[in-house]
Write a protein that holds these residues in place. Structure first.
Motif, PDB file in Angstrom:
ATOM      1  N   SER B 115      -1.302  25.884   7.312  1.00 35.21           N
ATOM      2  CA  SER B 115      -1.471  24.684   8.115  1.00 35.21           C
ATOM      3  C   SER B 115      -2.890  24.175   7.946  1.00 35.21           C
ATOM      4  N   ILE B 116      -3.023  22.874   8.104  1.00 37.70           N
ATOM      5  CA  ILE B 116      -4.328  22.235   8.053  1.00 37.70           C
ATOM      6  C   ILE B 116      -4.760  22.019   9.496  1.00 37.70           C
ATOM      7  N   VAL B 117      -5.893  22.533   9.892  1.00 35.84           N
ATOM      8  CA  VAL B 117      -6.304  22.372  11.282  1.00 35.84           C
ATOM      9  C   VAL B 117      -7.734  21.864  11.383  1.00 35.84           C
ATOM     10  N   ILE B 155      -3.865  27.796  -1.141  1.00 36.90           N
ATOM     11  CA  ILE B 155      -4.717  26.687  -1.578  1.00 36.90           C
ATOM     12  C   ILE B 155      -3.965  25.802  -2.571  1.00 36.90           C
ATOM     13  N   ALA B 156      -3.248  26.443  -3.478  1.00 36.76           N
ATOM     14  CA  ALA B 156      -2.452  25.665  -4.428  1.00 36.76           C
ATOM     15  C   ALA B 156      -1.466  24.777  -3.673  1.00 36.76           C
ATOM     16  N   GLU B 157      -0.942  25.314  -2.582  1.00 37.24           N
ATOM     17  CA  GLU B 157       0.015  24.574  -1.765  1.00 37.24           C
ATOM     18  C   GLU B 157      -0.657  23.392  -1.068  1.00 37.24           C
ATOM     19  N   VAL B 158      -1.876  23.579  -0.611  1.00 35.62           N
ATOM     20  CA  VAL B 158      -2.612  22.506   0.060  1.00 35.62           C
ATOM     21  C   VAL B 158      -2.750  21.296  -0.856  1.00 35.62           C
ATOM     22  N   LYS B 159      -3.080  21.549  -2.111  1.00 31.00           N
ATOM     23  CA  LYS B 159      -3.255  20.441  -3.046  1.00 31.00           C
ATOM     24  C   LYS B 159      -1.979  19.624  -3.163  1.00 31.00           C
ATOM     25  N   LYS B 160      -0.868  20.314  -3.341  1.00 36.81           N
ATOM     26  CA  LYS B 160       0.411  19.617  -3.444  1.00 36.81           C
ATOM     27  C   LYS B 160       0.672  18.795  -2.191  1.00 36.81           C
ATOM     28  N   ASP B 165       1.024  13.565   0.898  1.00 33.63           N
ATOM     29  CA  ASP B 165       0.762  13.044   2.236  1.00 33.63           C
ATOM     30  C   ASP B 165      -0.715  13.139   2.577  1.00 33.63           C
ATOM     31  N   PRO B 166      -1.515  12.194   2.054  1.00 28.18           N
ATOM     32  CA  PRO B 166      -2.967  12.244   2.223  1.00 28.18           C
ATOM     33  C   PRO B 166      -3.369  12.143   3.692  1.00 28.18           C
ATOM     34  N   GLN B 188     -14.092  19.050  -3.055  1.00 27.42           N
ATOM     35  CA  GLN B 188     -13.785  20.456  -2.765  1.00 27.42           C
ATOM     36  C   GLN B 188     -12.360  20.779  -3.169  1.00 27.42           C
ATOM     37  N   ILE B 189     -11.455  19.898  -2.784  1.00 26.13           N
ATOM     38  CA  ILE B 189     -10.045  20.193  -3.001  1.00 26.13           C
ATOM     39  C   ILE B 189      -9.702  20.191  -4.483  1.00 26.13           C
ATOM     40  N   TYR B 190     -10.219  19.188  -5.213  1.00 24.23           N
ATOM     41  CA  TYR B 190      -9.898  19.113  -6.636  1.00 24.23           C
ATOM     42  C   TYR B 190     -10.881  19.890  -7.488  1.00 24.23           C
ATOM     43  N   ASN B 191     -11.921  20.385  -6.843  1.00 26.67           N
ATOM     44  CA  ASN B 191     -12.897  21.210  -7.538  1.00 26.67           C
ATOM     45  C   ASN B 191     -13.544  20.488  -8.725  1.00 26.67           C
ATOM     46  N   LYS B 192     -13.810  19.188  -8.535  1.00 22.92           N
ATOM     47  CA  LYS B 192     -14.585  18.477  -9.548  1.00 22.92           C
ATOM     48  C   LYS B 192     -15.261  17.254  -8.914  1.00 22.92           C
TER      49      LYS B 192
END
Lengths: 234, 234
Positions: B115-117, B155-160, B165-166, B188-192
DNA sequence: TCAAAAGTGTTCTGGGTACACCCATGG
DNA sequence: CCATGGGTGTACCCAGAACACTTTTGA
Protein backbone atom coordinates in the motif's frame (compact mmCIF):
# COMPACT_ATOMS: atom_id res chain seq x y z
CA UNK A 1 -9.32 -39.02 8.80
CA UNK A 2 -6.33 -37.67 10.70
CA UNK A 3 -3.28 -36.43 8.95
CA UNK A 4 -0.97 -39.34 8.21
CA UNK A 5 -1.10 -38.11 4.70
CA UNK A 6 1.57 -36.79 2.43
CA UNK A 7 -0.54 -33.67 1.96
CA UNK A 8 -0.32 -30.34 3.70
CA UNK A 9 -4.06 -29.82 4.00
CA UNK A 10 -4.09 -26.04 4.09
CA UNK A 11 -2.77 -25.01 0.77
CA UNK A 12 -3.39 -25.99 -2.80
CA UNK A 13 -2.19 -24.87 -6.19
CA UNK A 14 -4.43 -24.48 -9.22
CA UNK A 15 -3.18 -23.97 -12.75
CA UNK A 16 -4.98 -21.97 -15.39
CA UNK A 17 -3.59 -23.38 -18.63
CA UNK A 18 -4.41 -21.21 -21.60
CA UNK A 19 -4.33 -22.54 -25.15
CA UNK A 20 -5.65 -21.55 -28.57
CA UNK A 21 -7.57 -23.69 -31.02
CA UNK A 22 -10.19 -23.03 -33.72
CA UNK A 23 -9.66 -19.27 -33.35
CA UNK A 24 -10.67 -19.54 -29.70
CA UNK A 25 -8.80 -19.03 -26.47
CA UNK A 26 -9.34 -22.10 -24.34
CA UNK A 27 -8.61 -23.26 -20.83
CA UNK A 28 -7.90 -26.81 -19.67
CA UNK A 29 -10.55 -28.14 -17.30
CA UNK A 30 -10.96 -31.54 -15.72
CA UNK A 31 -14.11 -33.46 -14.98
CA UNK A 32 -14.84 -33.64 -11.29
CA UNK A 33 -15.55 -37.13 -10.02
CA UNK A 34 -15.45 -38.68 -6.58
CA UNK A 35 -12.49 -41.02 -6.41
CA UNK A 36 -13.98 -43.10 -3.56
CA UNK A 37 -17.61 -43.43 -4.50
CA UNK A 38 -17.16 -42.97 -8.22
CA UNK A 39 -19.94 -40.46 -7.93
CA UNK A 40 -20.17 -38.10 -10.88
CA UNK A 41 -20.43 -34.43 -10.08
CA UNK A 42 -21.10 -33.38 -13.64
CA UNK A 43 -19.04 -30.32 -13.36
CA UNK A 44 -15.51 -29.22 -13.99
CA UNK A 45 -12.60 -27.68 -12.19
CA UNK A 46 -9.13 -26.38 -12.82
CA UNK A 47 -6.26 -28.85 -12.65
CA UNK A 48 -4.66 -28.53 -9.23
CA UNK A 49 -4.10 -30.30 -5.94
CA UNK A 50 -3.08 -29.89 -2.32
CA UNK A 51 0.63 -29.40 -1.89
CA UNK A 52 2.80 -31.97 -0.19
CA UNK A 53 4.21 -31.45 3.27
CA UNK A 54 7.53 -29.93 2.30
CA UNK A 55 6.85 -28.93 -1.22
CA UNK A 56 7.62 -25.57 -2.68
CA UNK A 57 4.60 -23.84 -4.24
CA UNK A 58 6.29 -23.30 -7.58
CA UNK A 59 7.35 -26.94 -7.70
CA UNK A 60 3.82 -28.09 -6.97
CA UNK A 61 2.52 -26.00 -9.86
CA UNK A 62 5.17 -27.36 -12.19
CA UNK A 63 4.23 -30.92 -11.27
CA UNK A 64 0.53 -30.24 -11.86
CA UNK A 65 1.33 -28.85 -15.30
CA UNK A 66 3.43 -31.90 -16.08
CA UNK A 67 0.80 -34.31 -14.80
CA UNK A 68 -2.00 -32.92 -16.95
CA UNK A 69 -0.16 -31.94 -20.09
CA UNK A 70 3.19 -33.69 -20.02
CA UNK A 71 4.86 -30.32 -20.43
CA UNK A 72 8.06 -29.60 -18.55
CA UNK A 73 10.05 -26.38 -18.43
CA UNK A 74 7.15 -24.16 -19.41
CA UNK A 75 6.77 -20.68 -18.02
CA UNK A 76 4.41 -20.80 -15.05
CA UNK A 77 3.49 -17.59 -13.31
CA UNK A 78 2.01 -17.33 -9.86
CA UNK A 79 -0.52 -14.54 -10.18
CA UNK A 80 -2.73 -14.55 -7.12
CA UNK A 81 -3.59 -16.27 -3.91
CA UNK A 82 -7.28 -16.96 -3.22
CA UNK A 83 -8.03 -17.36 0.44
CA UNK A 84 -11.44 -16.13 1.48
CA UNK A 85 -13.04 -18.52 3.98
CA UNK A 86 -16.13 -18.52 1.79
CA UNK A 87 -14.43 -20.24 -1.10
CA UNK A 88 -14.70 -23.60 0.66
CA UNK A 89 -18.16 -23.06 2.02
CA UNK A 90 -20.12 -24.99 -0.59
CA UNK A 91 -20.84 -28.41 1.02
CA UNK A 92 -20.61 -30.12 -2.34
CA UNK A 93 -17.08 -28.79 -2.81
CA UNK A 94 -16.02 -29.72 0.70
CA UNK A 95 -17.42 -33.25 0.41
CA UNK A 96 -15.65 -33.80 -2.87
CA UNK A 97 -12.38 -32.49 -1.54
CA UNK A 98 -12.43 -34.52 1.66
CA UNK A 99 -13.22 -37.69 -0.24
CA UNK A 100 -10.59 -36.96 -2.81
CA UNK A 101 -7.73 -36.66 -0.37
CA UNK A 102 -9.13 -38.57 2.63
CA UNK A 103 -8.42 -35.66 4.92
CA UNK A 104 -10.42 -33.27 6.99
CA UNK A 105 -10.26 -29.90 5.32
CA UNK A 106 -11.04 -26.67 7.08
CA UNK A 107 -10.47 -23.58 5.12
CA UNK A 108 -8.32 -23.95 2.06
CA UNK A 109 -6.20 -21.30 0.45
CA UNK A 110 -5.15 -21.83 -3.13
CA UNK A 111 -2.29 -20.26 -4.99
CA UNK A 112 -3.17 -19.76 -8.63
CA UNK A 113 -0.68 -20.11 -11.48
CA UNK A 114 -1.11 -19.54 -15.16
CA UNK A 115 0.71 -20.77 -18.23
CA UNK A 116 0.40 -20.53 -21.97
CA UNK A 117 0.50 -23.96 -23.58
CA UNK A 118 0.36 -25.32 -27.07
CA UNK A 119 -2.77 -27.43 -27.52
CA UNK A 120 -2.09 -30.79 -29.07
CA UNK A 121 1.66 -30.42 -29.24
CA UNK A 122 3.66 -33.62 -29.11
CA UNK A 123 4.49 -33.09 -25.44
CA UNK A 124 0.90 -32.34 -24.65
CA UNK A 125 -0.60 -35.68 -23.74
CA UNK A 126 -3.61 -35.36 -21.54
CA UNK A 127 -3.32 -37.93 -18.80
CA UNK A 128 -5.96 -40.60 -19.21
CA UNK A 129 -6.61 -40.86 -15.46
CA UNK A 130 -8.54 -37.65 -15.78
CA UNK A 131 -11.20 -36.55 -18.14
CA UNK A 132 -9.66 -33.29 -19.28
CA UNK A 133 -10.83 -30.96 -22.03
CA UNK A 134 -9.94 -27.67 -23.59
CA UNK A 135 -12.97 -25.42 -23.10
CA UNK A 136 -13.47 -22.13 -24.94
CA UNK A 137 -13.41 -19.09 -22.68
CA UNK A 138 -16.62 -18.00 -24.34
CA UNK A 139 -18.43 -21.14 -23.23
CA UNK A 140 -17.30 -21.59 -19.65
CA UNK A 141 -19.78 -23.45 -17.44
CA UNK A 142 -20.08 -22.91 -13.69
CA UNK A 143 -17.03 -24.44 -12.11
CA UNK A 144 -16.15 -25.86 -8.71
CA UNK A 145 -15.07 -23.53 -5.90
CA UNK A 146 -14.19 -20.05 -7.13
CA UNK A 147 -12.56 -21.35 -10.28
CA UNK A 148 -14.55 -19.08 -12.60
CA UNK A 149 -13.16 -16.09 -10.82
CA UNK A 150 -9.64 -17.50 -10.86
CA UNK A 151 -9.85 -17.93 -14.63
CA UNK A 152 -11.07 -14.42 -15.23
CA UNK A 153 -8.19 -12.98 -13.21
CA UNK A 154 -5.80 -15.22 -15.14
CA UNK A 155 -6.93 -13.74 -18.45
CA UNK A 156 -6.12 -10.24 -17.28
CA UNK A 157 -2.68 -11.58 -16.42
CA UNK A 158 -2.22 -13.10 -19.88
CA UNK A 159 -2.69 -9.71 -21.51
CA UNK A 160 -0.02 -8.12 -19.36
CA UNK A 161 2.30 -11.02 -20.02
CA UNK A 162 1.96 -10.81 -23.77
CA UNK A 163 2.52 -7.09 -23.74
CA UNK A 164 5.96 -7.41 -22.29
CA UNK A 165 6.90 -10.64 -24.02
CA UNK A 166 5.01 -11.26 -27.30
CA UNK A 167 7.23 -14.27 -27.86
CA UNK A 168 4.86 -16.38 -25.77
CA UNK A 169 2.33 -16.09 -28.58
CA UNK A 170 4.47 -18.72 -30.28
CA UNK A 171 2.93 -21.27 -27.94
CA UNK A 172 -0.56 -20.43 -29.12
CA UNK A 173 0.00 -20.89 -32.84
CA UNK A 174 1.31 -23.65 -35.10
CA UNK A 175 4.94 -23.43 -36.20
CA UNK A 176 3.85 -21.88 -39.51
CA UNK A 177 0.96 -19.44 -39.46
CA UNK A 178 -0.60 -16.77 -41.65
CA UNK A 179 -1.00 -13.09 -40.85
CA UNK A 180 -4.73 -13.73 -40.53
CA UNK A 181 -4.23 -16.37 -37.86
CA UNK A 182 -1.98 -14.09 -35.87
CA UNK A 183 -4.39 -11.20 -36.22
CA UNK A 184 -7.35 -13.27 -35.07
CA UNK A 185 -5.35 -14.28 -32.03
CA UNK A 186 -4.60 -10.65 -31.17
CA UNK A 187 -8.25 -9.80 -31.70
CA UNK A 188 -9.25 -12.48 -29.20
CA UNK A 189 -6.78 -11.28 -26.62
CA UNK A 190 -7.60 -7.59 -26.92
CA UNK A 191 -11.22 -8.27 -27.61
CA UNK A 192 -11.45 -5.84 -30.52
CA UNK A 193 -10.95 -5.77 -34.29
CA UNK A 194 -7.62 -4.70 -35.72
CA UNK A 195 -6.95 -2.88 -38.96
CA UNK A 196 -5.42 -5.16 -41.62
CA UNK A 197 -2.88 -2.71 -43.00
CA UNK A 198 -1.69 -1.53 -39.64
CA UNK A 199 -1.37 -5.11 -38.56
CA UNK A 200 0.92 -5.96 -41.47
CA UNK A 201 3.04 -2.97 -40.57
CA UNK A 202 3.19 -4.23 -37.01
CA UNK A 203 4.31 -7.68 -38.11
CA UNK A 204 7.11 -6.18 -40.18
CA UNK A 205 8.32 -4.26 -37.16
CA UNK A 206 8.47 -7.42 -35.03
CA UNK A 207 11.89 -8.84 -35.80
CA UNK A 208 11.19 -12.14 -34.08
CA UNK A 209 8.48 -12.85 -36.65
CA UNK A 210 9.96 -13.80 -40.02
CA UNK A 211 8.39 -14.30 -43.44
CA UNK A 212 8.70 -17.71 -45.05
CA UNK A 213 8.81 -18.32 -48.81
CA UNK A 214 6.04 -20.83 -48.38
CA UNK A 215 2.39 -20.02 -49.03
CA UNK A 216 -0.96 -21.63 -48.50
CA UNK A 217 -2.02 -24.20 -51.09
CA UNK A 218 -5.39 -25.15 -52.52
CA UNK A 219 -7.26 -22.21 -51.14
CA UNK A 220 -10.04 -20.71 -53.26
CA UNK A 221 -8.44 -17.29 -53.20
CA UNK A 222 -5.03 -15.70 -53.21
CA UNK A 223 -2.67 -17.81 -51.10
CA UNK A 224 -1.44 -16.26 -47.87
CA UNK A 225 2.18 -16.14 -46.89
CA UNK A 226 3.36 -18.16 -43.92
CA UNK A 227 5.31 -16.68 -41.05
CA UNK A 228 7.16 -18.22 -38.15
CA UNK A 229 8.58 -17.07 -34.84
CA UNK A 230 12.35 -16.88 -34.74
CA UNK A 231 13.36 -17.63 -31.17
CA UNK A 232 16.93 -16.56 -31.81
CA UNK A 233 15.88 -12.95 -32.45
CA UNK A 234 14.87 -12.42 -28.85
CA UNK B 1 1.83 -25.55 22.51
CA UNK B 2 -1.23 -27.09 20.87
CA UNK B 3 -3.68 -25.08 18.94
CA UNK B 4 -6.26 -23.60 21.29
CA UNK B 5 -5.31 -20.35 19.70
CA UNK B 6 -7.26 -17.86 17.67
CA UNK B 7 -4.61 -18.16 14.98
CA UNK B 8 -4.60 -20.29 11.85
CA UNK B 9 -0.94 -21.24 12.08
CA UNK B 10 -0.31 -21.89 8.40
CA UNK B 11 -0.81 -18.55 6.80
CA UNK B 12 0.27 -15.03 7.49
CA UNK B 13 -0.08 -11.67 5.81
CA UNK B 14 2.72 -9.13 5.54
CA UNK B 15 2.23 -5.55 4.43
CA UNK B 16 4.78 -3.53 2.55
CA UNK B 17 3.79 0.05 3.33
CA UNK B 18 5.49 2.54 1.06
CA UNK B 19 5.81 6.19 1.98
CA UNK B 20 7.89 9.20 0.93
CA UNK B 21 9.80 11.58 3.16
CA UNK B 22 12.94 13.72 2.75
CA UNK B 23 13.03 12.95 -0.98
CA UNK B 24 13.29 9.26 -0.16
CA UNK B 25 10.99 6.31 -0.71
CA UNK B 26 10.61 4.55 2.61
CA UNK B 27 9.07 1.39 3.96
CA UNK B 28 7.57 0.84 7.40
CA UNK B 29 9.50 -1.72 9.45
CA UNK B 30 9.04 -2.87 12.99
CA UNK B 31 11.63 -3.84 15.52
CA UNK B 32 11.65 -7.55 16.23
CA UNK B 33 11.59 -8.45 19.91
CA UNK B 34 10.61 -11.59 21.75
CA UNK B 35 7.34 -11.00 23.55
CA UNK B 36 7.93 -13.75 26.11
CA UNK B 37 11.57 -13.38 27.01
CA UNK B 38 11.88 -9.71 26.11
CA UNK B 39 14.91 -10.77 24.16
CA UNK B 40 16.06 -8.23 21.61
CA UNK B 41 16.72 -9.53 18.15
CA UNK B 42 18.17 -6.28 16.90
CA UNK B 43 16.63 -6.65 13.55
CA UNK B 44 13.52 -5.60 11.75
CA UNK B 45 10.62 -7.10 9.90
CA UNK B 46 7.58 -6.10 7.90
CA UNK B 47 4.35 -5.46 9.78
CA UNK B 48 2.27 -8.59 9.54
CA UNK B 49 0.82 -11.48 11.49
CA UNK B 50 -0.77 -14.90 11.30
CA UNK B 51 -4.36 -14.80 10.16
CA UNK B 52 -7.20 -15.76 12.46
CA UNK B 53 -9.11 -18.99 12.04
CA UNK B 54 -11.89 -17.70 9.84
CA UNK B 55 -10.43 -14.51 8.62
CA UNK B 56 -10.33 -13.41 5.02
CA UNK B 57 -6.85 -12.63 3.75
CA UNK B 58 -7.79 -9.17 2.55
CA UNK B 59 -9.39 -8.36 5.88
CA UNK B 60 -6.31 -9.49 7.75
CA UNK B 61 -4.16 -7.18 5.65
CA UNK B 62 -6.54 -4.28 6.23
CA UNK B 63 -6.39 -4.84 9.96
CA UNK B 64 -2.59 -4.95 9.95
CA UNK B 65 -2.52 -1.66 8.08
CA UNK B 66 -4.89 -0.12 10.58
CA UNK B 67 -2.98 -1.47 13.56
CA UNK B 68 0.36 -0.03 12.51
CA UNK B 69 -0.69 3.20 10.86
CA UNK B 70 -4.25 3.93 11.94
CA UNK B 71 -5.22 4.15 8.29
CA UNK B 72 -8.54 2.74 7.16
CA UNK B 73 -9.93 2.50 3.65
CA UNK B 74 -6.56 2.66 1.93
CA UNK B 75 -5.88 0.79 -1.24
CA UNK B 76 -4.17 -2.49 -0.36
CA UNK B 77 -3.05 -4.78 -3.14
CA UNK B 78 -2.20 -8.43 -2.73
CA UNK B 79 0.79 -8.90 -5.00
CA UNK B 80 2.35 -12.25 -4.25
CA UNK B 81 2.30 -15.30 -2.07
CA UNK B 82 5.62 -16.48 -0.64
CA UNK B 83 5.62 -20.13 0.28
CA UNK B 84 8.91 -21.87 -0.20
CA UNK B 85 9.60 -24.25 2.70
CA UNK B 86 13.02 -22.61 3.05
CA UNK B 87 11.63 -19.26 4.11
CA UNK B 88 11.01 -20.58 7.63
CA UNK B 89 14.22 -22.54 7.88
CA UNK B 90 16.26 -20.02 9.84
CA UNK B 91 16.09 -21.26 13.49
CA UNK B 92 16.21 -17.70 14.78
CA UNK B 93 13.10 -16.85 12.78
CA UNK B 94 11.27 -20.00 13.87
CA UNK B 95 12.10 -19.47 17.53
CA UNK B 96 10.88 -15.90 17.41
CA UNK B 97 7.69 -16.84 15.65
CA UNK B 98 6.82 -19.70 17.98
CA UNK B 99 7.42 -17.55 21.04
CA UNK B 100 5.46 -14.70 19.57
CA UNK B 101 2.29 -16.69 19.00
CA UNK B 102 2.81 -19.58 21.42
CA UNK B 103 2.14 -22.12 18.70
CA UNK B 104 4.12 -24.77 16.95
CA UNK B 105 4.80 -23.57 13.46
CA UNK B 106 5.80 -25.84 10.63
CA UNK B 107 6.06 -24.25 7.29
CA UNK B 108 4.49 -20.86 6.94
CA UNK B 109 3.17 -19.30 3.79
CA UNK B 110 2.75 -15.56 3.73
CA UNK B 111 0.57 -13.49 1.47
CA UNK B 112 2.17 -10.14 0.75
CA UNK B 113 0.22 -6.91 0.34
CA UNK B 114 1.40 -3.45 -0.53
CA UNK B 115 0.00 0.00 0.00
CA UNK B 116 1.02 3.58 -0.58
CA UNK B 117 0.62 5.63 2.58
CA UNK B 118 1.16 9.21 3.59
CA UNK B 119 3.90 9.42 6.20
CA UNK B 120 2.92 11.49 9.18
CA UNK B 121 -0.61 12.19 8.09
CA UNK B 122 -3.08 12.88 10.84
CA UNK B 123 -4.51 9.34 10.61
CA UNK B 124 -1.04 7.89 10.59
CA UNK B 125 -0.26 7.21 14.23
CA UNK B 126 2.31 4.53 14.71
CA UNK B 127 1.13 2.26 17.47
CA UNK B 128 3.35 2.58 20.52
CA UNK B 129 3.22 -1.15 21.32
CA UNK B 130 5.68 -1.61 18.51
CA UNK B 131 8.87 0.12 17.68
CA UNK B 132 8.12 1.05 14.10
CA UNK B 133 10.15 3.23 11.76
CA UNK B 134 10.11 4.46 8.21
CA UNK B 135 13.34 3.21 6.65
CA UNK B 136 14.71 4.48 3.36
CA UNK B 137 14.78 1.88 0.61
CA UNK B 138 18.38 2.85 -0.01
CA UNK B 139 19.38 1.89 3.52
CA UNK B 140 17.56 -1.36 4.10
CA UNK B 141 19.24 -3.67 6.61
CA UNK B 142 18.96 -7.47 6.50
CA UNK B 143 15.44 -8.32 7.59
CA UNK B 144 13.74 -11.32 9.14
CA UNK B 145 12.57 -14.22 6.96
CA UNK B 146 12.53 -13.34 3.27
CA UNK B 147 11.31 -9.81 3.91
CA UNK B 148 14.05 -8.18 1.83
CA UNK B 149 12.87 -10.13 -1.18
CA UNK B 150 9.24 -9.30 -0.46
CA UNK B 151 10.06 -5.59 -0.40
CA UNK B 152 11.95 -5.70 -3.66
CA UNK B 153 9.03 -7.39 -5.39
CA UNK B 154 6.69 -4.81 -3.87
CA UNK B 155 8.67 -1.96 -5.43
CA UNK B 156 8.27 -3.47 -8.88
CA UNK B 157 4.55 -3.56 -8.15
CA UNK B 158 4.49 0.11 -7.12
CA UNK B 159 5.85 1.15 -10.50
CA UNK B 160 3.15 -0.74 -12.34
CA UNK B 161 0.52 0.67 -10.05
CA UNK B 162 1.58 4.28 -10.57
CA UNK B 163 1.71 3.82 -14.32
CA UNK B 164 -1.95 3.00 -14.53
CA UNK B 165 -3.11 5.27 -11.73
CA UNK B 166 -0.81 8.24 -11.10
CA UNK B 167 -3.40 9.55 -8.65
CA UNK B 168 -1.87 7.41 -5.91
CA UNK B 169 1.13 9.72 -5.97
CA UNK B 170 -1.11 12.08 -4.02
CA UNK B 171 -0.51 9.88 -0.98
CA UNK B 172 3.23 10.38 -1.20
CA UNK B 173 3.27 14.17 -1.23
CA UNK B 174 1.89 16.95 0.94
CA UNK B 175 -1.39 18.56 -0.14
CA UNK B 176 0.54 21.41 -1.76
CA UNK B 177 3.79 20.60 -3.50
CA UNK B 178 6.18 22.14 -5.99
CA UNK B 179 7.12 20.82 -9.42
CA UNK B 180 10.53 20.01 -7.99
CA UNK B 181 9.09 17.81 -5.28
CA UNK B 182 6.98 15.90 -7.76
CA UNK B 183 9.91 15.50 -10.10
CA UNK B 184 12.19 14.19 -7.36
CA UNK B 185 9.52 11.65 -6.52
CA UNK B 186 9.32 10.44 -10.12
CA UNK B 187 13.09 10.27 -10.23
CA UNK B 188 13.11 8.02 -7.18
CA UNK B 189 10.50 5.73 -8.61
CA UNK B 190 12.02 5.42 -12.07
CA UNK B 191 15.53 5.62 -10.71
CA UNK B 192 16.72 8.11 -13.31
CA UNK B 193 16.95 11.86 -13.84
CA UNK B 194 14.18 13.66 -15.69
CA UNK B 195 14.48 16.73 -17.89
CA UNK B 196 13.05 19.85 -16.22
CA UNK B 197 11.30 21.31 -19.27
CA UNK B 198 9.80 18.04 -20.35
CA UNK B 199 8.59 17.47 -16.85
CA UNK B 200 6.73 20.79 -16.78
CA UNK B 201 5.09 19.84 -20.06
CA UNK B 202 4.09 16.53 -18.53
CA UNK B 203 2.54 18.23 -15.52
CA UNK B 204 0.47 20.48 -17.78
CA UNK B 205 -0.85 17.42 -19.59
CA UNK B 206 -1.98 15.81 -16.33
CA UNK B 207 -5.40 17.28 -15.76
CA UNK B 208 -5.69 15.96 -12.22
CA UNK B 209 -2.74 18.15 -11.22
CA UNK B 210 -3.74 21.79 -10.93
CA UNK B 211 -1.70 24.97 -10.45
CA UNK B 212 -2.36 27.05 -7.36
CA UNK B 213 -1.91 30.81 -7.17
CA UNK B 214 0.20 30.31 -4.11
CA UNK B 215 4.00 30.27 -4.19
CA UNK B 216 6.84 29.45 -1.86
CA UNK B 217 7.84 32.15 0.60
CA UNK B 218 11.16 33.13 2.13
CA UNK B 219 13.27 31.08 -0.19
CA UNK B 220 16.65 32.47 -1.27
CA UNK B 221 15.71 32.25 -4.94
CA UNK B 222 12.72 32.65 -7.20
CA UNK B 223 9.66 31.23 -5.45
CA UNK B 224 8.22 28.02 -6.88
CA UNK B 225 4.57 27.62 -7.72
CA UNK B 226 2.51 25.16 -5.69
CA UNK B 227 0.38 22.45 -7.27
CA UNK B 228 -2.21 20.12 -5.85
CA UNK B 229 -3.97 16.94 -6.93
CA UNK B 230 -7.58 17.41 -7.90
CA UNK B 231 -9.35 14.18 -7.00
CA UNK B 232 -12.48 15.20 -8.88
CA UNK B 233 -10.67 15.19 -12.23
CA UNK B 234 -10.16 11.44 -12.18
C1' DT C 1 -15.68 -13.30 -64.74
C1' DC C 2 -16.77 -13.65 -60.17
C1' DA C 3 -16.20 -14.36 -55.22
C1' DA C 4 -13.03 -14.27 -51.48
C1' DA C 5 -9.36 -13.09 -49.07
C1' DA C 6 -4.31 -11.18 -49.51
C1' DG C 7 -1.55 -7.46 -49.56
C1' DT C 8 0.04 -2.67 -49.80
C1' DG C 9 1.24 3.40 -48.40
C1' DT C 10 0.13 7.86 -46.81
C1' DT C 11 -1.23 11.05 -43.56
C1' DC C 12 -2.20 12.68 -38.99
C1' DT C 13 -1.79 12.89 -34.11
C1' DG C 14 0.25 12.50 -29.53
C1' DG C 15 3.86 11.33 -26.47
C1' DG C 16 8.66 11.15 -25.52
C1' DT C 17 13.23 13.19 -25.78
C1' DA C 18 16.97 16.42 -26.56
C1' DC C 19 18.52 20.80 -25.79
C1' DA C 20 19.92 26.51 -23.57
C1' DC C 21 18.61 30.60 -21.89
C1' DC C 22 16.39 34.33 -19.05
C1' DC C 23 13.80 35.26 -14.53
C1' DA C 24 12.99 36.19 -9.63
C1' DT C 25 14.67 36.38 -5.07
C1' DG C 26 17.53 36.82 -0.81
C1' DG C 27 21.89 37.57 0.86
C1' DC D 1 25.85 41.76 -8.19
C1' DC D 2 25.94 37.10 -7.35
C1' DA D 3 24.33 32.49 -6.26
C1' DT D 4 20.45 29.60 -6.40
C1' DG D 5 16.98 27.35 -8.25
C1' DG D 6 12.36 28.50 -11.20
C1' DG D 7 10.44 28.49 -15.42
C1' DT D 8 9.91 28.48 -20.52
C1' DG D 9 9.73 26.67 -26.44
C1' DT D 10 11.27 24.30 -30.53
C1' DA D 11 12.48 20.45 -33.25
C1' DC D 12 12.82 15.56 -34.06
C1' DC D 13 11.33 10.78 -33.84
C1' DC D 14 8.38 6.96 -33.25
C1' DA D 15 4.13 4.48 -32.47
C1' DG D 16 -0.56 4.08 -33.22
C1' DA D 17 -4.84 5.01 -35.90
C1' DA D 18 -7.62 6.12 -39.92
C1' DC D 19 -8.47 5.06 -44.43
C1' DA D 20 -9.37 2.32 -50.15
C1' DC D 21 -7.79 0.01 -53.80
C1' DT D 22 -5.34 -3.70 -56.56
C1' DT D 23 -3.78 -8.63 -56.73
C1' DT D 24 -4.15 -13.50 -56.78
C1' DT D 25 -6.49 -17.68 -56.99
C1' DG D 26 -10.02 -21.46 -57.60
C1' DA D 27 -14.42 -22.34 -58.97
Amino acid sequence: MTNNSKYYPHLSVDCVLIGYEDDQLKVLLIERADVVSNEKYNDKKLPGRLIYMDEDLDEAAVSVLKEYTGIENAYLKQFKCFGSPGRTSNPKDVRWLENAVNLQIGRLVTVAYMSIVKIGARSNRIDSDYKADWISLKELPDLAFDHNQIISEAIAEVKKLIENDPMILADLLPAKFTALQLRKLYEQIYNKDLDVRNFHKKIKSMKYIVELDEREENVPHRAARYYKFDKKKI
